[in-house]
Design a protein around this motif. Sequence first.
Motif, PDB file in Angstrom:
ATOM      1  N   TYR A  35      32.002  50.570  49.585  1.00 34.30           N
ATOM      2  CA  TYR A  35      32.914  50.046  50.592  1.00 34.30           C
ATOM      3  C   TYR A  35      32.827  50.900  51.849  1.00 34.30           C
ATOM      4  N   LEU A  45      33.752  45.408  51.554  1.00 34.79           N
ATOM      5  CA  LEU A  45      32.734  45.578  50.530  1.00 34.79           C
ATOM      6  C   LEU A  45      31.351  45.457  51.161  1.00 34.79           C
ATOM      7  N   ILE A 100      38.068  40.909  34.183  1.00 34.47           N
ATOM      8  CA  ILE A 100      38.782  41.320  35.395  1.00 34.47           C
ATOM      9  C   ILE A 100      39.054  42.813  35.247  1.00 34.47           C
TER      10      ILE A 100
ATOM     11  N   ARG B  31      41.715  35.655  39.973  1.00 33.95           N
ATOM     12  CA  ARG B  31      41.501  36.256  38.653  1.00 33.95           C
ATOM     13  C   ARG B  31      42.384  37.476  38.451  1.00 33.95           C
ATOM     14  N   GLY B  32      42.736  38.126  39.543  1.00 36.86           N
ATOM     15  CA  GLY B  32      43.580  39.309  39.437  1.00 36.86           C
ATOM     16  C   GLY B  32      44.066  39.744  40.804  1.00 36.86           C
ATOM     17  N   PHE B  34      45.567  43.211  42.652  1.00 37.56           N
ATOM     18  CA  PHE B  34      45.586  44.643  42.415  1.00 37.56           C
ATOM     19  C   PHE B  34      46.413  45.348  43.476  1.00 37.56           C
ATOM     20  N   TYR B  36      46.915  49.297  45.016  1.00 37.15           N
ATOM     21  CA  TYR B  36      46.389  50.654  45.072  1.00 37.15           C
ATOM     22  C   TYR B  36      47.269  51.484  45.994  1.00 37.15           C
ATOM     23  N   THR B  49      47.444  45.898  37.934  1.00 33.85           N
ATOM     24  CA  THR B  49      46.771  44.609  37.979  1.00 33.85           C
ATOM     25  C   THR B  49      47.744  43.549  37.493  1.00 33.85           C
ATOM     26  N   TYR B  51      47.905  39.311  36.666  1.00 32.22           N
ATOM     27  CA  TYR B  51      46.945  38.247  36.385  1.00 32.22           C
ATOM     28  C   TYR B  51      47.481  36.856  36.653  1.00 32.22           C
ATOM     29  N   LEU B  87      47.799  49.531  49.282  1.00 29.55           N
ATOM     30  CA  LEU B  87      46.822  48.476  49.509  1.00 29.55           C
ATOM     31  C   LEU B  87      46.925  47.412  48.423  1.00 29.55           C
ATOM     32  N   GLU B  91      41.121  39.419  43.566  1.00 31.99           N
ATOM     33  CA  GLU B  91      39.797  39.088  43.040  1.00 31.99           C
ATOM     34  C   GLU B  91      39.772  37.608  42.698  1.00 31.99           C
ATOM     35  N   SER B  94      34.459  35.136  42.801  1.00 30.20           N
ATOM     36  CA  SER B  94      33.223  35.831  43.144  1.00 30.20           C
ATOM     37  C   SER B  94      33.152  37.232  42.563  1.00 30.20           C
ATOM     38  N   GLU B  95      34.184  37.699  41.871  1.00 31.34           N
ATOM     39  CA  GLU B  95      34.263  39.050  41.304  1.00 31.34           C
ATOM     40  C   GLU B  95      34.413  40.133  42.347  1.00 31.34           C
ATOM     41  N   LYS B  96      34.502  39.768  43.612  1.00 34.40           N
ATOM     42  CA  LYS B  96      34.639  40.775  44.653  1.00 34.40           C
ATOM     43  C   LYS B  96      36.101  40.907  45.062  1.00 34.40           C
ATOM     44  N   LEU B  97      36.519  42.146  45.303  1.00 38.55           N
ATOM     45  CA  LEU B  97      37.879  42.382  45.758  1.00 38.55           C
ATOM     46  C   LEU B  97      37.965  42.178  47.266  1.00 38.55           C
ATOM     47  N   PHE B  99      40.504  43.099  50.216  1.00 40.14           N
ATOM     48  CA  PHE B  99      41.632  43.986  50.457  1.00 40.14           C
ATOM     49  C   PHE B  99      42.423  43.567  51.684  1.00 40.14           C
TER      50      PHE B  99
END
Lengths: 114, 109
Positions: A35, A45, A100, B31-32, B34, B36, B49, B51, B87, B91, B94-97, B99
């Motif tokens: 990142y 990302l 996940i 999918r999730g 998060f 931080y 996390t 869901y 933060l 997700e 695409s499995e990408k977070l 933010f």
Amino acid sequence: DARVTQTPRHKVTEMGQEVTMRCQPILGHNTVFWYRQTMMQGLELLAYFRNRAPLDDSGMPKDRFSAEMPDATLATLKIQPSEPRDSAVYFCASGDGTGIHEQYFGPGTRLTVT
Amino acid sequence: EDQVTQSPEALRLQEGESSSLNCSYTVSGLRGLFWYRQDPGKGPEFLFTLYSAGEEKEKERLKATLTKKESFLHITAPKPEDSATYLCAAEGGSEKLVFGKGTKLTVNP
């Protein structure tokens, strides 16, 4: 205490120079993310790997950035040539890749390009 | 395009003054979600996390909740050591977070 490590923590370089940043993911984690964080854009990302194979690098400027995983314990991010607009904090994160999953971040490399 | 928006950008509280941080998301196939915490000069530290809508998670003075469009981080009786940037990330398929830009929380003694 399992942690992601990154080196160097700080890097100051001149425009046009090559920069290499290194990351050691948490042992046993098979997914690694790179990142970039700036005040304006927040966390973006750049690329990510699973089992050392690149899955997505669409966030990276292709002409100057490259990311690799020579082995399961080392990920690298290179910038060549560097430009002042690359100044940012670069974070590596790792995850266990099961469904996940939470991502665990390293301390970051603060890059300044003059 | 997946988006995550956090508000407010900054929040200043007195010690003991409870409040909530907001995270609005537009993500295909969530999918999730998060949360931080990031301290100055450090990497983000994973907190929670979530869901599915209706789910809640707690950790000390923090409680995270999730609806179909938003997540809230409730801070009960905060202490100065809770000062940090929080933060939120989502997700999708695409499995990408993705933010948000974060909320900078300052708790004064």
